[in-house]
Design a protein around this motif. Structure first.
Motif, PDB file in Angstrom:
ATOM      1  N   LEU A  44      34.680 -11.951  12.989  1.00  0.00           N
ATOM      2  CA  LEU A  44      33.386 -11.936  13.675  1.00  0.00           C
ATOM      3  C   LEU A  44      32.332 -11.182  12.863  1.00  0.00           C
ATOM      4  O   LEU A  44      31.187 -11.635  12.744  1.00  0.00           O
ATOM      5  CB  LEU A  44      33.541 -11.290  15.053  1.00  0.00           C
ATOM      6  CG  LEU A  44      34.327 -12.112  16.088  1.00  0.00           C
ATOM      7  CD1 LEU A  44      34.683 -11.247  17.289  1.00  0.00           C
ATOM      8  CD2 LEU A  44      33.521 -13.321  16.527  1.00  0.00           C
ATOM      9  N   LEU A  45      32.714 -10.060  12.290  1.00  0.00           N
ATOM     10  CA  LEU A  45      31.773  -9.288  11.477  1.00  0.00           C
ATOM     11  C   LEU A  45      31.399 -10.052  10.215  1.00  0.00           C
ATOM     12  O   LEU A  45      30.238 -10.017   9.778  1.00  0.00           O
ATOM     13  CB  LEU A  45      32.393  -7.939  11.117  1.00  0.00           C
ATOM     14  CG  LEU A  45      31.480  -6.942  10.406  1.00  0.00           C
ATOM     15  CD1 LEU A  45      30.252  -6.623  11.255  1.00  0.00           C
ATOM     16  CD2 LEU A  45      32.234  -5.651  10.080  1.00  0.00           C
ATOM     17  N   LEU A  46      32.353 -10.763   9.627  1.00  0.00           N
ATOM     18  CA  LEU A  46      32.079 -11.552   8.429  1.00  0.00           C
ATOM     19  C   LEU A  46      31.106 -12.687   8.734  1.00  0.00           C
ATOM     20  O   LEU A  46      30.160 -12.925   7.978  1.00  0.00           O
ATOM     21  CB  LEU A  46      33.387 -12.107   7.866  1.00  0.00           C
ATOM     22  CG  LEU A  46      33.279 -12.964   6.593  1.00  0.00           C
ATOM     23  CD1 LEU A  46      32.711 -12.152   5.447  1.00  0.00           C
ATOM     24  CD2 LEU A  46      34.636 -13.536   6.214  1.00  0.00           C
ATOM     25  N   ILE A  67      21.916 -10.317  17.048  1.00  0.00           N
ATOM     26  CA  ILE A  67      22.787  -9.241  17.514  1.00  0.00           C
ATOM     27  C   ILE A  67      23.181  -9.460  18.973  1.00  0.00           C
ATOM     28  O   ILE A  67      24.357  -9.276  19.347  1.00  0.00           O
ATOM     29  CB  ILE A  67      22.093  -7.878  17.335  1.00  0.00           C
ATOM     30  CG1 ILE A  67      21.935  -7.553  15.849  1.00  0.00           C
ATOM     31  CG2 ILE A  67      22.864  -6.771  18.043  1.00  0.00           C
ATOM     32  CD1 ILE A  67      21.147  -6.291  15.569  1.00  0.00           C
ATOM     33  N   ALA A  68      22.236  -9.859  19.800  1.00  0.00           N
ATOM     34  CA  ALA A  68      22.521 -10.085  21.218  1.00  0.00           C
ATOM     35  C   ALA A  68      23.543 -11.203  21.406  1.00  0.00           C
ATOM     36  O   ALA A  68      24.517 -11.056  22.168  1.00  0.00           O
ATOM     37  CB  ALA A  68      21.230 -10.414  21.963  1.00  0.00           C
ATOM     38  N   VAL A  69      23.363 -12.313  20.704  1.00  0.00           N
ATOM     39  CA  VAL A  69      24.280 -13.450  20.845  1.00  0.00           C
ATOM     40  C   VAL A  69      25.670 -13.091  20.336  1.00  0.00           C
ATOM     41  O   VAL A  69      26.677 -13.363  21.000  1.00  0.00           O
ATOM     42  CB  VAL A  69      23.722 -14.672  20.090  1.00  0.00           C
ATOM     43  CG1 VAL A  69      24.756 -15.790  20.043  1.00  0.00           C
ATOM     44  CG2 VAL A  69      22.447 -15.167  20.747  1.00  0.00           C
ATOM     45  N   PHE A  70      25.741 -12.460  19.165  1.00  0.00           N
ATOM     46  CA  PHE A  70      27.043 -12.103  18.603  1.00  0.00           C
ATOM     47  C   PHE A  70      27.732 -11.035  19.448  1.00  0.00           C
ATOM     48  O   PHE A  70      28.960 -11.022  19.537  1.00  0.00           O
ATOM     49  CB  PHE A  70      26.878 -11.623  17.157  1.00  0.00           C
ATOM     50  CG  PHE A  70      27.016 -12.716  16.146  1.00  0.00           C
ATOM     51  CD1 PHE A  70      28.232 -12.986  15.549  1.00  0.00           C
ATOM     52  CD2 PHE A  70      25.922 -13.484  15.787  1.00  0.00           C
ATOM     53  CE1 PHE A  70      28.369 -13.990  14.615  1.00  0.00           C
ATOM     54  CE2 PHE A  70      26.040 -14.499  14.868  1.00  0.00           C
ATOM     55  CZ  PHE A  70      27.261 -14.758  14.274  1.00  0.00           C
ATOM     56  N   THR A  71      26.982 -10.133  20.055  1.00  0.00           N
ATOM     57  CA  THR A  71      27.581  -9.101  20.899  1.00  0.00           C
ATOM     58  C   THR A  71      28.248  -9.721  22.120  1.00  0.00           C
ATOM     59  O   THR A  71      29.402  -9.389  22.448  1.00  0.00           O
ATOM     60  CB  THR A  71      26.508  -8.091  21.345  1.00  0.00           C
ATOM     61  OG1 THR A  71      25.965  -7.451  20.188  1.00  0.00           O
ATOM     62  CG2 THR A  71      27.115  -7.037  22.260  1.00  0.00           C
ATOM     63  N   LEU A  72      27.558 -10.625  22.782  1.00  0.00           N
ATOM     64  CA  LEU A  72      28.133 -11.291  23.953  1.00  0.00           C
ATOM     65  C   LEU A  72      29.351 -12.127  23.570  1.00  0.00           C
ATOM     66  O   LEU A  72      30.381 -12.107  24.252  1.00  0.00           O
ATOM     67  CB  LEU A  72      27.080 -12.175  24.618  1.00  0.00           C
ATOM     68  CG  LEU A  72      25.927 -11.446  25.314  1.00  0.00           C
ATOM     69  CD1 LEU A  72      24.860 -12.428  25.774  1.00  0.00           C
ATOM     70  CD2 LEU A  72      26.443 -10.637  26.505  1.00  0.00           C
ATOM     71  N   SER A  74      31.322 -11.803  20.893  1.00  0.00           N
ATOM     72  CA  SER A  74      32.421 -10.952  20.438  1.00  0.00           C
ATOM     73  C   SER A  74      33.077 -10.230  21.609  1.00  0.00           C
ATOM     74  O   SER A  74      34.289 -10.000  21.600  1.00  0.00           O
ATOM     75  CB  SER A  74      31.898  -9.940  19.422  1.00  0.00           C
ATOM     76  OG  SER A  74      31.297 -10.585  18.321  1.00  0.00           O
ATOM     77  N   MET A  75      32.291  -9.849  22.606  1.00  0.00           N
ATOM     78  CA  MET A  75      32.839  -9.184  23.783  1.00  0.00           C
ATOM     79  C   MET A  75      33.886 -10.066  24.468  1.00  0.00           C
ATOM     80  O   MET A  75      34.933  -9.582  24.926  1.00  0.00           O
ATOM     81  CB  MET A  75      31.718  -8.871  24.763  1.00  0.00           C
ATOM     82  CG  MET A  75      32.154  -8.267  26.076  1.00  0.00           C
ATOM     83  SD  MET A  75      30.804  -8.206  27.290  1.00  0.00           S
ATOM     84  CE  MET A  75      30.612  -9.966  27.653  1.00  0.00           C
ATOM     85  N   VAL A 142      29.302  -2.494  24.378  1.00  0.00           N
ATOM     86  CA  VAL A 142      28.612  -1.372  23.730  1.00  0.00           C
ATOM     87  C   VAL A 142      29.092  -1.206  22.294  1.00  0.00           C
ATOM     88  O   VAL A 142      28.304  -0.949  21.372  1.00  0.00           O
ATOM     89  CB  VAL A 142      28.838  -0.074  24.536  1.00  0.00           C
ATOM     90  CG1 VAL A 142      28.251   1.123  23.794  1.00  0.00           C
ATOM     91  CG2 VAL A 142      28.226  -0.191  25.926  1.00  0.00           C
ATOM     92  N   GLN A 143      30.409  -1.381  22.089  1.00  0.00           N
ATOM     93  CA  GLN A 143      30.978  -1.216  20.754  1.00  0.00           C
ATOM     94  C   GLN A 143      30.369  -2.209  19.769  1.00  0.00           C
ATOM     95  O   GLN A 143      29.917  -1.835  18.677  1.00  0.00           O
ATOM     96  CB  GLN A 143      32.490  -1.420  20.812  1.00  0.00           C
ATOM     97  CG  GLN A 143      33.148  -1.545  19.437  1.00  0.00           C
ATOM     98  CD  GLN A 143      34.338  -2.480  19.451  1.00  0.00           C
ATOM     99  OE1 GLN A 143      35.202  -2.355  20.318  1.00  0.00           O
ATOM    100  NE2 GLN A 143      34.380  -3.419  18.528  1.00  0.00           N
ATOM    101  N   TYR A 144      30.332  -3.483  20.139  1.00  0.00           N
ATOM    102  CA  TYR A 144      29.806  -4.497  19.223  1.00  0.00           C
ATOM    103  C   TYR A 144      28.290  -4.406  19.096  1.00  0.00           C
ATOM    104  O   TYR A 144      27.729  -4.745  18.048  1.00  0.00           O
ATOM    105  CB  TYR A 144      30.230  -5.893  19.668  1.00  0.00           C
ATOM    106  CG  TYR A 144      31.557  -6.307  19.083  1.00  0.00           C
ATOM    107  CD1 TYR A 144      31.671  -6.615  17.730  1.00  0.00           C
ATOM    108  CD2 TYR A 144      32.698  -6.370  19.867  1.00  0.00           C
ATOM    109  CE1 TYR A 144      32.881  -6.987  17.171  1.00  0.00           C
ATOM    110  CE2 TYR A 144      33.918  -6.740  19.319  1.00  0.00           C
ATOM    111  CZ  TYR A 144      34.006  -7.041  17.970  1.00  0.00           C
ATOM    112  OH  TYR A 144      35.201  -7.398  17.417  1.00  0.00           O
TER     113      TYR A 144
END
Length: 245
Positions: A44-46, A67-72, A74-75, A142-144
């Motif tokens: 996911l980070l890559l 960031i918002a899309v990837f955070t959701l 990845s969660m 919160v972590q992502y």
């Protein structure tokens, strides 16, 4: 006959590839992702880094949406996490007991999996305190969010160091200086084109005689059409030209 055999061979090869893909490759990849605790977070980070660098997203260029899309995403994908990302959560619950983040994988049929994430705290006396998975989702969010914000900021610094415009590798002919002979030819061609334009700007004299006669007879529209047919004038220019004759 050869065409029919070729079609059957193509269908057979396609079937073999699909069977191998869904029978061996995808289950193997899925098992690798299920049993490796770090691979999902790294992947996911890559992907996040590739997207940000490819589109050059920064805090001034819409990275907040990425960031918002990837955070959701990845969660939901990496809810169970790994020992490194779960370490802060372990410190939070350490006064109560030992953190237990478990992932139950139920295989119903080949290629059909049901994955359930559970969070619990093992107290010193052996009692297992089961918590709602909602807390695990909130922690992972919160972590992502923090992780992608830091990564996006660092990538933004790198992006600002990149050249803003591509440097042409091959020099085109337009970039090369012209020789004196080429400049003379270019000037002569430009002069010829200008003279051609000016020549066509006004109709020939015999046409002008016809235009004057049409105007004299009150046929203004045919006169304007005749001027336009023998010149580069627009409708307004031709009308004004005829009126001034």
């Amino acid at each position: 006959m050869k065409k029919n055999i070729r079609v059957l061979v193509i269908v057979f090869l396609f079937t073999v590839v699909m069977v191998m893909l869904f029978g061996w490759v995808l289950p193997a990849v899925l098992q690798f992702y299920l049993h490796n605790m770090y691979i999902k977070g790294i992947t996911l980070l890559l992907i996040f880094g590739i997207v940000v660098l490819a589109k050059r997203f920064t805090w001034n260029h819409n990275i907040v949406y990425v960031i918002a899309v990837f955070t959701l995403f990845s969660m939901m994908i990496d809810t169970s996490g790994n020992p490194i990302t779960n370490k802060p959560l372990e410190w939070i619950v350490s006064p109560i007991g030992k953190l237990q983040v478990m992932q139950d994988v139920n295989n119903y049929a080949p290629g059909e999996y049901a994955i359930t994430d559970n969070i619990a705290i093992l107290k010193p006396g052996g009692e297992l305190l089961t918590l709602s998975t909602v807390w695990l989702y909130l922690y992972r969010f919160v972590q992502y969010l923090v992780l992608y914000s830091i990564a996006g900021t660092l990538l933004g610094v790198f992006i600002r160091m990149l050249p803003q415009q591509r440097i042409p590798v091959i020099q085109t002919a337009a970039d090369e200086p012209l020789t004196q002979e080429q400049e003379q030819k270019a000037a002569a061609e430009m002069k010829r084109r200008v003279e051609t334009v000016h020549t066509r700007a006004i109709p020939p004299e015999d046409i002008l005689d016809s235009v004057r006669q049409l105007k004299k007879n009150g046929k203004l529209i045919p006169a304007i059409k005749l001027v336009r047919q023998h010149s580069d004038m627009s409708l307004g220019e031709a009308k004004q030209y005829v009126e001034n004759l």
